[in-house]
Design a protein around this motif. Structure first.
Motif, PDB file in Angstrom:
ATOM      1  N   ASP A  95      29.056 -12.419 -17.108  1.00 32.79           N
ATOM      2  CA  ASP A  95      29.089 -11.027 -18.053  1.00 32.79           C
ATOM      3  C   ASP A  95      30.618 -10.661 -17.636  1.00 32.79           C
ATOM      4  O   ASP A  95      31.141 -11.179 -16.607  1.00 32.79           O
ATOM      5  N   LEU A  96      31.359 -10.155 -19.559  1.00 29.24           N
ATOM      6  CA  LEU A  96      32.520  -9.426 -18.892  1.00 29.24           C
ATOM      7  C   LEU A  96      32.132  -7.929 -18.510  1.00 29.24           C
ATOM      8  O   LEU A  96      31.547  -7.205 -18.442  1.00 29.24           O
ATOM      9  N   VAL A  97      33.140  -7.794 -16.617  1.00 31.59           N
ATOM     10  CA  VAL A  97      32.028  -6.892 -15.949  1.00 31.59           C
ATOM     11  C   VAL A  97      34.529  -5.966 -16.249  1.00 31.59           C
ATOM     12  O   VAL A  97      34.196  -4.928 -15.525  1.00 31.59           O
ATOM     13  N   GLY A  98      35.141  -6.436 -16.544  1.00 27.44           N
ATOM     14  CA  GLY A  98      36.736  -5.651 -16.294  1.00 27.44           C
ATOM     15  C   GLY A  98      37.377  -6.874 -17.112  1.00 27.44           C
ATOM     16  O   GLY A  98      37.326  -7.936 -17.872  1.00 27.44           O
ATOM     17  N   VAL A  99      39.040  -5.956 -16.839  1.00 24.33           N
ATOM     18  CA  VAL A  99      39.533  -5.889 -18.167  1.00 24.33           C
ATOM     19  C   VAL A  99      40.896  -6.097 -17.297  1.00 24.33           C
ATOM     20  O   VAL A  99      41.638  -5.052 -16.400  1.00 24.33           O
ATOM     21  N   GLY A 113      47.633  -3.580 -15.435  1.00 24.96           N
ATOM     22  CA  GLY A 113      46.804  -2.265 -14.959  1.00 24.96           C
ATOM     23  C   GLY A 113      45.125  -2.670 -15.240  1.00 24.96           C
ATOM     24  O   GLY A 113      45.674  -4.240 -15.514  1.00 24.96           O
ATOM     25  N   TYR A 114      44.117  -2.120 -15.328  1.00 25.56           N
ATOM     26  CA  TYR A 114      42.992  -2.457 -15.346  1.00 25.56           C
ATOM     27  C   TYR A 114      41.770  -2.040 -15.086  1.00 25.56           C
ATOM     28  O   TYR A 114      41.968  -0.894 -15.257  1.00 25.56           O
ATOM     29  N   TRP A 115      40.832  -2.274 -15.980  1.00 29.31           N
ATOM     30  CA  TRP A 115      39.606  -1.128 -16.033  1.00 29.31           C
ATOM     31  C   TRP A 115      38.681  -2.317 -15.619  1.00 29.31           C
ATOM     32  O   TRP A 115      38.527  -3.154 -15.815  1.00 29.31           O
ATOM     33  N   VAL A 116      37.495  -1.175 -14.949  1.00 26.13           N
ATOM     34  CA  VAL A 116      35.564  -2.483 -15.074  1.00 26.13           C
ATOM     35  C   VAL A 116      34.708  -1.365 -15.171  1.00 26.13           C
ATOM     36  O   VAL A 116      34.738  -0.123 -15.215  1.00 26.13           O
ATOM     37  N   GLY A 122      32.323  -0.055  -8.289  1.00 28.00           N
ATOM     38  CA  GLY A 122      32.373  -0.083  -6.769  1.00 28.00           C
ATOM     39  C   GLY A 122      31.991  -1.325  -5.655  1.00 28.00           C
ATOM     40  O   GLY A 122      31.089  -0.744  -5.018  1.00 28.00           O
ATOM     41  N   ARG A 123      32.508  -2.038  -6.410  1.00 24.24           N
ATOM     42  CA  ARG A 123      31.540  -3.063  -5.580  1.00 24.24           C
ATOM     43  C   ARG A 123      32.967  -4.265  -5.955  1.00 24.24           C
ATOM     44  O   ARG A 123      32.598  -5.183  -5.239  1.00 24.24           O
ATOM     45  N   GLY A 124      34.144  -4.116  -5.431  1.00 22.71           N
ATOM     46  CA  GLY A 124      35.307  -4.812  -4.764  1.00 22.71           C
ATOM     47  C   GLY A 124      35.850  -5.443  -6.103  1.00 22.71           C
ATOM     48  O   GLY A 124      35.912  -6.821  -5.531  1.00 22.71           O
ATOM     49  N   LEU A 125      34.955  -5.410  -6.794  1.00 28.12           N
ATOM     50  CA  LEU A 125      35.738  -6.668  -7.746  1.00 28.12           C
ATOM     51  C   LEU A 125      36.942  -6.678  -9.055  1.00 28.12           C
ATOM     52  O   LEU A 125      37.789  -7.333  -8.931  1.00 28.12           O
ATOM     53  N   ALA A 126      37.767  -5.129  -8.996  1.00 30.95           N
ATOM     54  CA  ALA A 126      38.635  -4.834  -9.515  1.00 30.95           C
ATOM     55  C   ALA A 126      40.022  -5.223  -8.156  1.00 30.95           C
ATOM     56  O   ALA A 126      40.507  -6.244  -8.661  1.00 30.95           O
ATOM     57  N   ASN A 154      44.075  10.167  -9.838  1.00 33.21           N
ATOM     58  CA  ASN A 154      42.545   9.769 -10.260  1.00 33.21           C
ATOM     59  C   ASN A 154      42.585   8.026  -9.382  1.00 33.21           C
ATOM     60  O   ASN A 154      42.843   7.496  -8.639  1.00 33.21           O
ATOM     61  N   VAL A 155      41.720   9.115  -7.665  1.00 38.18           N
ATOM     62  CA  VAL A 155      41.260   8.366  -6.826  1.00 38.18           C
ATOM     63  C   VAL A 155      41.112   6.820  -6.470  1.00 38.18           C
ATOM     64  O   VAL A 155      41.660   6.754  -5.608  1.00 38.18           O
ATOM     65  N   ALA A 156      39.878   6.672  -7.383  1.00 38.78           N
ATOM     66  CA  ALA A 156      39.240   5.703  -7.199  1.00 38.78           C
ATOM     67  C   ALA A 156      41.014   4.520  -7.414  1.00 38.78           C
ATOM     68  O   ALA A 156      41.674   3.445  -6.394  1.00 38.78           O
ATOM     69  N   SER A 157      41.434   4.814  -7.899  1.00 41.49           N
ATOM     70  CA  SER A 157      42.685   3.884  -8.542  1.00 41.49           C
ATOM     71  C   SER A 157      44.056   4.059  -7.645  1.00 41.49           C
ATOM     72  O   SER A 157      44.353   2.610  -7.457  1.00 41.49           O
TER      73      SER A 157
END
Length: 184
Positions: A95-99, A113-116, A122-126, A154-157
């Motif tokens: 399954d596509l989960v991110g770019v 750059g990226y997005w999930v 929140g699963r460490g995939l990025a 954008n604290v997470a990124s």
């Protein structure tokens, strides 16, 4: 000599990358529906200034097509999951989960750059996807610096970029409200 340099300074032929959980490869036209599904999320389209809201299949096709020039390449991160067919054979679906976007910036830099997608956050995939791509880019383009732009809010990124070795340059990015970060 110019042909070799042109080929080297292109993102058009980035090879697929395998990680523990992901298959990462350039997005293809047949991936447009999956790309639309992951990207048509206000949390993503609000954070990535060049993505329209709503993000349609046509937008996905245009984004994928933009990688044909070699200066930009959008890579899909596909989550692998094993299963069994009716005959009991092992099958692998994904399954596509991110770019992750990679962009040549002048003669000396590469921007990432990226997005999930929502369910995969929140699963460490990025971290897994971006770190694998950074490792490959470092080998392929050793003389180029790698940069990213991020809103400090954008604290997470921002945290992910710091974990990946990026540091705030103190400069404003080219996009409104973003800061320029550099790796290394």
């Amino acid at each position: 000599m110019f042909t070799i340099r042109a080929a080297r300074d292109s993102l058009a032929d980035l090879p697929p990358i395998e990680t523990a959980r992901l298959s990462i490869a350039a997005l293809r036209p047949e991936d447009a529906q999956d790309l639309r599904r992951v990207t048509d999320d206000p949390a993503i389209t609000a954070a990535v200034d060049f993505l329209p809201t709503p993000f349609t299949v046509r937008d996905a096709e245009d984004l994928i097509r933009s990688g044909g020039r070699g200066q930009d390449r959008f890579l899909g991160a596909w989550m692998r999951r094993a299963g069994a067919s009716e005959a009991g054979e092992l099958t692998v679906a994904s399954d596509l989960v991110g770019v992750v976007g990679t962009h040549l910036r002048g003669p000396g830099a590469i921007e990432i750059g990226y997005w999930v997608g929502g369910a995969a956050r929140g699963r460490g995939l990025a971290y897994e996807a971006v770190s694998a791509i950074l490792e490959h880019l470092g080998r392929r383009f050793p003389a180029r610096i790698v940069v990213a732009e991020c809103r400090p809010g954008n604290v997470a990124s921002w945290g992910l970029l710091q974990k990946l070795g990026f540091r705030d340059t103190g400069e404003e990015g080219h996009r409104p409200g973003r800061r320029l970060l550099q790796r290394g």
